[in-house]
Motif scaffolding. Structure first.
Motif, PDB file in Angstrom:
ATOM      1  N   UNK A 134     -13.259  17.413   4.000  1.00 14.84           N
ATOM      2  CA  UNK A 134     -14.075  16.915   2.890  1.00 14.84           C
ATOM      3  C   UNK A 134     -13.284  15.902   2.057  1.00 14.84           C
ATOM      4  N   UNK A 135     -12.006  16.177   1.863  1.00 13.99           N
ATOM      5  CA  UNK A 135     -11.151  15.237   1.127  1.00 13.99           C
ATOM      6  C   UNK A 135     -11.126  13.886   1.832  1.00 13.99           C
ATOM      7  N   UNK A 136     -10.983  13.911   3.158  1.00 17.29           N
ATOM      8  CA  UNK A 136     -10.953  12.689   3.954  1.00 17.29           C
ATOM      9  C   UNK A 136     -12.285  11.934   3.829  1.00 17.29           C
ATOM     10  N   UNK A 137     -13.416  12.638   3.905  1.00 17.37           N
ATOM     11  CA  UNK A 137     -14.721  11.984   3.810  1.00 17.37           C
ATOM     12  C   UNK A 137     -14.981  11.423   2.416  1.00 17.37           C
ATOM     13  N   UNK A 138     -14.494  12.082   1.407  1.00 23.58           N
ATOM     14  CA  UNK A 138     -14.657  11.564   0.044  1.00 23.58           C
ATOM     15  C   UNK A 138     -13.812  10.305  -0.145  1.00 23.58           C
ATOM     16  N   UNK A 139     -12.640  10.274   0.467  1.00 19.92           N
ATOM     17  CA  UNK A 139     -11.829   9.058   0.407  1.00 19.92           C
ATOM     18  C   UNK A 139     -12.546   7.891   1.094  1.00 19.92           C
ATOM     19  N   UNK A 140     -13.161   8.155   2.242  1.00 22.06           N
ATOM     20  CA  UNK A 140     -13.883   7.098   2.946  1.00 22.06           C
ATOM     21  C   UNK A 140     -15.076   6.619   2.122  1.00 22.06           C
ATOM     22  N   UNK A 141     -15.747   7.539   1.453  1.00 18.26           N
ATOM     23  CA  UNK A 141     -16.858   7.152   0.584  1.00 18.26           C
ATOM     24  C   UNK A 141     -16.366   6.247  -0.552  1.00 18.26           C
ATOM     25  N   UNK A 142     -15.245   6.622  -1.143  1.00 18.58           N
ATOM     26  CA  UNK A 142     -14.657   5.798  -2.209  1.00 18.58           C
ATOM     27  C   UNK A 142     -14.335   4.402  -1.685  1.00 18.58           C
ATOM     28  N   UNK A 143     -13.815   4.338  -0.473  1.00 20.39           N
ATOM     29  CA  UNK A 143     -13.516   3.035   0.121  1.00 20.39           C
ATOM     30  C   UNK A 143     -14.788   2.205   0.308  1.00 20.39           C
ATOM     31  N   UNK A 144     -15.873   2.863   0.723  1.00 23.55           N
ATOM     32  CA  UNK A 144     -17.151   2.155   0.882  1.00 23.55           C
ATOM     33  C   UNK A 144     -17.723   1.699  -0.455  1.00 23.55           C
ATOM     34  N   UNK A 145     -17.341   2.329  -1.528  1.00 24.58           N
ATOM     35  CA  UNK A 145     -17.744   1.889  -2.860  1.00 24.58           C
ATOM     36  C   UNK A 145     -16.883   0.733  -3.356  1.00 24.58           C
ATOM     37  N   UNK A 146     -15.628   0.732  -2.981  1.00 20.08           N
ATOM     38  CA  UNK A 146     -14.718  -0.332  -3.409  1.00 20.08           C
ATOM     39  C   UNK A 146     -15.043  -1.676  -2.771  1.00 20.08           C
ATOM     40  N   UNK A 147     -15.487  -1.659  -1.529  1.00 19.72           N
ATOM     41  CA  UNK A 147     -15.684  -2.910  -0.795  1.00 19.72           C
ATOM     42  C   UNK A 147     -16.758  -3.805  -1.421  1.00 19.72           C
ATOM     43  N   UNK A 148     -17.966  -3.308  -1.756  1.00 20.77           N
ATOM     44  CA  UNK A 148     -18.929  -4.197  -2.423  1.00 20.77           C
ATOM     45  C   UNK A 148     -18.440  -4.644  -3.797  1.00 20.77           C
ATOM     46  N   UNK A 149     -17.723  -3.751  -4.492  1.00 17.08           N
ATOM     47  CA  UNK A 149     -17.177  -4.129  -5.798  1.00 17.08           C
ATOM     48  C   UNK A 149     -16.181  -5.277  -5.646  1.00 17.08           C
ATOM     49  N   UNK A 150     -15.385  -5.220  -4.586  1.00 14.94           N
ATOM     50  CA  UNK A 150     -14.426  -6.295  -4.320  1.00 14.94           C
ATOM     51  C   UNK A 150     -15.140  -7.628  -4.139  1.00 14.94           C
ATOM     52  N   UNK A 151     -16.212  -7.648  -3.341  1.00 17.56           N
ATOM     53  CA  UNK A 151     -16.916  -8.902  -3.084  1.00 17.56           C
ATOM     54  C   UNK A 151     -17.631  -9.425  -4.340  1.00 17.56           C
ATOM     55  N   UNK A 152     -18.145  -8.531  -5.160  1.00 24.22           N
ATOM     56  CA  UNK A 152     -18.796  -8.948  -6.402  1.00 24.22           C
ATOM     57  C   UNK A 152     -17.771  -9.601  -7.327  1.00 24.22           C
ATOM     58  N   UNK A 153     -16.612  -8.974  -7.470  1.00 24.16           N
ATOM     59  CA  UNK A 153     -15.575  -9.531  -8.342  1.00 24.16           C
ATOM     60  C   UNK A 153     -14.965 -10.802  -7.759  1.00 24.16           C
ATOM     61  N   UNK A 154     -14.896 -10.867  -6.430  1.00 29.63           N
ATOM     62  CA  UNK A 154     -14.284 -12.027  -5.785  1.00 29.63           C
ATOM     63  C   UNK A 154     -15.018 -13.321  -6.135  1.00 29.63           C
ATOM     64  N   UNK A 155     -16.313 -13.235  -6.382  1.00 23.34           N
ATOM     65  CA  UNK A 155     -17.087 -14.439  -6.720  1.00 23.34           C
ATOM     66  C   UNK A 155     -16.636 -15.051  -8.037  1.00 23.34           C
ATOM     67  N   UNK A 156     -16.032 -14.223  -8.904  1.00 23.29           N
ATOM     68  CA  UNK A 156     -15.575 -14.723 -10.199  1.00 23.29           C
ATOM     69  C   UNK A 156     -16.687 -14.943 -11.206  1.00 23.29           C
ATOM     70  N   UNK A 157     -17.900 -14.462 -10.885  1.00 22.31           N
ATOM     71  CA  UNK A 157     -19.046 -14.712 -11.768  1.00 22.31           C
ATOM     72  C   UNK A 157     -19.636 -13.449 -12.381  1.00 22.31           C
ATOM     73  N   UNK A 158     -19.261 -12.268 -11.855  1.00 22.25           N
ATOM     74  CA  UNK A 158     -20.014 -11.078 -12.216  1.00 22.25           C
ATOM     75  C   UNK A 158     -19.121  -9.916 -12.654  1.00 22.25           C
ATOM     76  N   UNK A 159     -19.638  -9.166 -13.635  1.00 22.09           N
ATOM     77  CA  UNK A 159     -19.096  -7.861 -14.019  1.00 22.09           C
ATOM     78  C   UNK A 159     -20.287  -6.904 -14.057  1.00 22.09           C
ATOM     79  N   UNK A 160     -20.190  -5.806 -13.331  1.00 22.84           N
ATOM     80  CA  UNK A 160     -21.349  -4.912 -13.220  1.00 22.84           C
ATOM     81  C   UNK A 160     -21.704  -4.304 -14.566  1.00 22.84           C
ATOM     82  N   UNK A 161     -20.740  -3.937 -15.349  1.00 22.24           N
ATOM     83  CA  UNK A 161     -20.880  -3.473 -16.734  1.00 22.24           C
ATOM     84  C   UNK A 161     -21.448  -2.054 -16.842  1.00 22.24           C
ATOM     85  N   UNK A 162     -22.493  -1.711 -16.100  1.00 22.04           N
ATOM     86  CA  UNK A 162     -23.067  -0.363 -16.196  1.00 22.04           C
ATOM     87  C   UNK A 162     -22.850   0.404 -14.896  1.00 22.04           C
ATOM     88  N   UNK A 163     -21.632   0.337 -14.389  1.00 18.24           N
ATOM     89  CA  UNK A 163     -21.294   1.048 -13.159  1.00 18.24           C
ATOM     90  C   UNK A 163     -21.143   2.535 -13.472  1.00 18.24           C
TER      91      UNK A 163
END
Length: 415
Positions: A134-163
């Protein structure tokens, strides 16, 4: 129901919504296989929520999406196109639909999984039953959450604000969808475009903004470090089922209450620089923090710093988690067998020394039996030669001599 894009394309959506809220409703798009609108839905705003600023904001987002809106492991439910009524009035936008059977992330940010969840969820994410798996699967889930956040921030235009967990959907495979993207902050320095985010949630606002009135003024955008504080809070909740600032202070100011918001303001993270101001946490899920790899501990402490510059980026989190997952892959990837309760993320308790058990007597080696006496072998008799005199021959000779003697005697007497 029919809506239209800005180029006049007709889109048919279901009358019954799949979700609804304070801003409007979400309806599925009826599209044939191969259509560009397959696996999409439409958000229809309530009439009192529509205005020109919102319309312009949605148009900007649809023309400037981040990279990789839909990738294996995650989706960003981003505005693809603005939609209009038959009278050409702006009513909402088209966006990707979430993965099937997705649920709000809140189901995984509580101490125990709901009993209503299927066995697939429990097998992969139950902290007690699943153990290291379960620890391993939760880490993978966290990684899947980080990846879209990375691409949103990479654009330099957006802050989600209500994450927050309410705005994140997950399925039992650990795939992630970011939703409610229309509340995002837009700040494009190259065009001087600025649209403030529409909402924020106090439990996910960093300490520097709790220490002064929360006001977002024109041309004063939030930085991406705002999102990284909220991200770390969510990660902590995913791992331990408790908010990182859900603690009991030893002393409270007269004008304060024991709330998560006030604890964030006072930087009362149980493992931060003011941990001495917090009552004991041994009987709370916070104690499991000690079982984390050191890299994750360091990331959490930096993320909860009141100095925004100390907060690690999405990329730094991704690298650290990737290294942990890869180094422990063989250990964590196997699901538990029939009795998965052998592992619990609890700190190990010292075991009482057990008295030494007496060793069982060693069996004595069997005594060798005395050798049995062998019967004596008959001594070999010497072979007799053919010319030797036997006892029978001696007797015959004696009797022969006696007979001759008698004959002689008789002859003498007769004469």
């Amino acid at each position: 129901m029919k809506v239209y894009t800005d180029t006049g394309e007709e889109i048919i959506i279901d009358d019954e919504p799949i979700a609804s809220g304070g801003e409007g409703k979400v309806c599925l798009v009826r599209a044939d296989k191969g259509s560009p609108y397959q696996n999409t839905c439409v958000k229809i705003y309530l009439k009192d929520k529509v205005n020109d600023t919102l319309h312009e904001k949605i148009k900007f987002m649809s023309k400037n999406p981040p990279e990789n809106l839909i990738v294996k492991g995650f989706k960003i439910c981003w505005p693809l196109k603005s939609v209009y009524s038959v009278r050409h009035e702006f009513v909402g936008f088209v966006m990707p639909i979430a993965f099937p059977e997705s649920k709000k992330l809140t189901i995984l940010t509580v101490p125990k999984l709901s009993k209503k969840l299927s066995d697939d969820w429990k097998k992969k994410f139950d902290r007690r039953e699943g153990g290291s798996y379960a620890f391993f699967n939760r880490l993978k889930l966290i990684n899947n959450l980080l990846r879209p956040l990375y691409f949103i921030h990479k654009s330099g235009k957006y802050v989600i604000q209500d994450l927050k967990p309410d705005n994140i959907l997950v399925d039992c495979r650990g795939r992630v969808c970011l939703v409610d993207m229309d509340s995002i902050q837009i700040s494009d320095p190259s065009t001087s475009v600025f649209y403030p985010g529409s909402v924020a949630t106090a439990e996910y606002i960093p300490p520097e903004y709790h220490k002064k009135p929360f006001e977002i003024q024109e041309n004063s955008p939030l930085s991406q470090e705002w999102d990284m504080f909220a991200t770390a809070v969510i990660f902590y909740e995913i791992m331990f089922g408790i908010h990182p600032f859900s603690v009991t202070p030893k002393n409270l100011a007269e004008d304060e209450m024991n709330t998560v918001s006030s604890n964030i303001k006072n930087e009362l993270f149980p493992f931060g620089r003011y941990s001495y101001r917090i009552n004991a946490i041994e009987n709370t899920p916070h104690k499991f923090y000690k079982t984390l790899p050191q890299e994750l501990k360091d990331l959490f402490r930096s993320s909860f710093s009141a100095n925004p510059g100390n907060r690690p980026s999405a990329e730094k989190w991704i690298r650290a988690i990737h290294q942990i997952v890869e180094s422990q892959k063989n250990k964590f990837e196997t699901p538990p067998k029939e009795d998965p309760k052998v592992f619990s993320p609890k700190p190990p308790k010292p075991k009482k020394p057990e008295p030494p058990k007496p060793e069982p007597p060693k069996p004595e080696p069997p005594k060798p039996e005395p050798p049995k006496p062998e019967p004596p072998k008959p001594e070999p008799q010497p072979k007799q030669s053919d010319n030797s005199i036997t006892p029978g021959m001696v007797i015959a000779i004696i009797f022969g001599l006696i007979f001759i003697a008698l004959l002689i005697t008789v002859g003498i007497v007769v004469t």
